[in-house]
Structure formats: C-alpha cells, structure tokens
Enzyme design. Structure first.
Site, short mmCIF file in Angstrom:
data_model
loop_
_atom_site.label_atom_id
_atom_site.label_comp_id
_atom_site.label_asym_id
_atom_site.label_seq_id
_atom_site.Cartn_x
_atom_site.Cartn_y
_atom_site.Cartn_z
N GLU A 96 -44.44 -20.07 17.91
CA GLU A 96 -43.09 -19.48 17.98
C GLU A 96 -43.00 -18.57 19.20
O GLU A 96 -43.92 -18.52 20.01
CB GLU A 96 -42.79 -18.69 16.69
CG GLU A 96 -43.72 -17.52 16.45
CD GLU A 96 -43.51 -16.83 15.10
OE1 GLU A 96 -42.67 -17.28 14.30
OE2 GLU A 96 -44.21 -15.84 14.83
N ASP A 133 -39.95 -8.16 18.65
CA ASP A 133 -39.48 -9.37 19.36
C ASP A 133 -38.62 -9.03 20.58
O ASP A 133 -37.48 -9.53 20.71
CB ASP A 133 -38.63 -10.25 18.42
CG ASP A 133 -39.30 -10.55 17.09
OD1 ASP A 133 -40.54 -10.65 17.06
OD2 ASP A 133 -38.57 -10.72 16.09
O1 FUB Z 1 -39.07 -11.18 13.70
C1 FUB Z 1 -39.09 -12.32 12.88
C2 FUB Z 1 -40.00 -13.35 13.45
O2 FUB Z 1 -41.32 -12.82 13.54
C3 FUB Z 1 -39.69 -13.80 14.85
O3 FUB Z 1 -38.59 -14.64 14.95
C4 FUB Z 1 -41.00 -14.41 15.19
O4 FUB Z 1 -41.16 -14.73 16.52
C5 FUB Z 1 -41.95 -13.34 14.70
O5 FUB Z 1 -42.09 -12.30 15.63
#
Ligand code: FUB
Length: 323
Positions: free
Chosen positions: A221, A15
């Site tokens: 997301e 991320d």
């Molecule tokens: O790293 C945890 C979660 O996985 C992140 O917040 C999301 O975007 C995904 O990458």
C-alpha cells in the site's frame, strides 16, 4: 536535518502527502483518533472521520500552521466510513483532494473534493470517481497531465479486483505467484474522473521478473511517485513486512525495477510516506507510533532529510532511532 523530527506533536496524524504550492509546503495527512474499534486485519480500527491541512515555509526550524478541519465524513453524500490517506493536486486555479472512503456497502472508492485554496475547505463531489476502487491515492503531475497511483491489500481491498473488475471472491496470491500490483491511471481534463482504465504498476526484480507474492519487498500500500534526475521513483509500503521500498522507471507508467529500502520498520504496524524537494533539499515525510506508546492507530507525523548516492540510489534511513 539528519535527525527525524515530529512535526505535529499536539495531535495524531498519519500518511502524509506533501506538495509545494506557491512556494509553501502543504501537508495532507490522515487524522487518527481512538474510536474504540478493536484492531483487526481489515483495518477497522483506522476509523478516521476528517482531514486537517498543515502548511509552513521552513520545515526545518519553523512552526506549522494548522488550517483546521477541511473535509469530514458527514459532508460526503456517498459516505459510509473510514477516511484514509488523501492527496491533493492543482490545476487551473483549483485544488483537488482525492480521498479513499468506504461507501454505504462498505466498499472502498476514491472520491474528489474541490477548493479554491490549497488549505481548503474542500467541497466533495456527489459521487465517487466512476470505476474507482481500493485506497491510498497519490497524485503525480507532469507536463499538465495528472496520474493517480492507488491500491492497498487486506483492509485496502485490492485483492478483490483483477483487470479492474470486482472478483466474485477476493484472491491473495502466495508463494511464487506474481504479487498484486498497485495501479496508475491518468485523470480526465476536469480532474474528476479517470481518463482511461487503470494500469498495473509492475515492479521487476534485477532479472526482469515481476516481484513475487512471498517477496518481503513487494507492494502492499502507500504509493508515492517522485522524479529525480530524469528518472521516475515509485515508492510504497510493504505492509506486513513493514518497510518503505522503491523502484525506478523511465516513465510514469513503468515498469519499475526494484532498488531497495528507503525506511526500515518503524514502531507501529503501518508505515507510509511522501518524498519531496523543498528549498534545495529532499525530505521523507512519514509516521510512527512512538508518542502513543506503540498504539498502531494513533500515529505521529515525522520528517527527516533524504539523501541519494552518486548513482541516484536512496540512502536507507533507520525507522527507529538509537537511544
Ligand atoms: O491510515 C489508514 C491506512 O493505514 C492507510 O491508508 C495505509 O496506507 C496505512 O498507513
């Protein structure tokens, strides 16, 4: 640099949020580790407990400096568990780290931690941001105003909210119902609260209709915002269809019109990124799970050059390299 390169081969990081401060490139990733928690749709296996910061002055040929642990779960007074994707912004001599974390009721909130340096350590505020919810904060600055984009489905809990209010029971739309949007909100002058109610980040198709829940390119997301040739590029992960996509608008609030795929699926369930210009080139920072043999909660950071065509469209990058 047309071939993607792993940039922190010695540890699992994911991320990546990337910013340039004082001419240096700073990377703010999540710090993956194997906590032994079994994989599920709530993302409990992403049980991260601290953050590192990395910096460099030559992303193509140089080495990264690891500034060590800059914030950890046990320092945060309201902490429950799970430090997911963070981002950092600068204002008036201070650096503000925004992070999602489950509180003691297992509800994701966004928190703020402050430092005098871009590489921390960051000192957390006593409470989460009032009215904050869900995950994946990404900060965009323009003319002294800072905007946070945030939100994520499933384990990110965005389906529990409508019009910024918690629903009695979560609702995930399906079929041709309108997809759940990301949110954007301007930050207060002191950078520690929302200055307004969060707005929906509306993504329209070519006919001007909001993307539907069953559209494989709808938001899931990993929001990111960058500006190119006067246009605002909102990019994001499509989650369960495993792509990075983008949409273009005329201002930070949108609406944005869907454009295409930035990155095709990588090895590993999640895909997450940031896009920045550094020393005259554009780069896509992202992650995959190739070095861990496909373990989806043990991800590794990568960077590759990102290119636009004459019309400002991003040229799609392959998520897996041909052997
Ligand atoms: O790293 C945890 C979660 O996985 C992140 O917040 C999301 O975007 C995904 O990458």
């Amino acid at each position: 640099m047309k071939t993607p390169k792993y940039i922190v081969p010695e540890d699992y990081m994911a991320d990546p949020s990337v910013h340039i401060f004082d001419g240096k490139l700073y990377i703010y990733p999540s710090h993956d580790w194997d906590s032994g928690i079994e994989e599920n749709d709530n993302g409990d296996h992403f049980n991260m407990k601290d953050y590192h910061v990395f910096s460099c002055e030559d992303i193509e040929n140089g080495t990264l400096t690891d500034h060590g642990v800059v914030l950890s779960v046990e320092q945060i007074p309201w902490a429950g568990r799970q430090l997911w994707d963070n981002d950092v912004a600068y204002k008036d001599g201070k650096y503000y780290m925004y992070f999602p974390l489950k509180d003691k009721n297992d509800t994701f909130r966004l928190g703020v931690a402050v430092s005098d340096k871009p590489y921390g350590p960051f000192i957390p505020e006593a409470d989460p941001i009032r009215g904050s919810y869900s995950i994946d904060p990404a900060v965009f600055e323009e003319d002294g105003a800072h905007y946070i984009y945030f939100g994520g489905l499933w384990g990110g809990q965005l389906q529990r909210y409508k019009d910024n209010k918690a629903l009695e029971s979560a609702y995930l739309p399906h079929g041709d119902e309108v997809a759940i949007p990301a949110r954007v909100v301007r930050l207060s002058e002191d950078m520690k609260q929302f200055a307004e109610e969060p707005h929906a980040v509306v993504i329209l198709d070519g006919e001007g209709n909001p993307l539907k829940a069953d559209d494989p390119h709808r938001f899931f997301e990993a929001s990111w915002m960058h500006k190119y040739n006067g246009k605002y590029y909102f990019s994001y992960s499509t989650g369960d269809t495993h792509m990075l996509c983008y949409a273009i608008g005329d201002n930070p609030y949108g609406p944005f019109t869907y454009q295409g795929v930035i990155l095709t699926p990588v090895v590993g369930w999640t895909t997450h990124h940031s896009i920045v210009e550094y020393k005259g080139k554009w780069y896509l920072f992202h992650h995959d799970s190739v070095p861990s043999g496909g373990t989806t909660w043990l991800r590794s950071l990568k960077v590759v050059e990102l290119e636009y065509d004459q019309e400002g469209r991003i040229i799609t990058i392959e998520g897996t390299e041909k052997q």
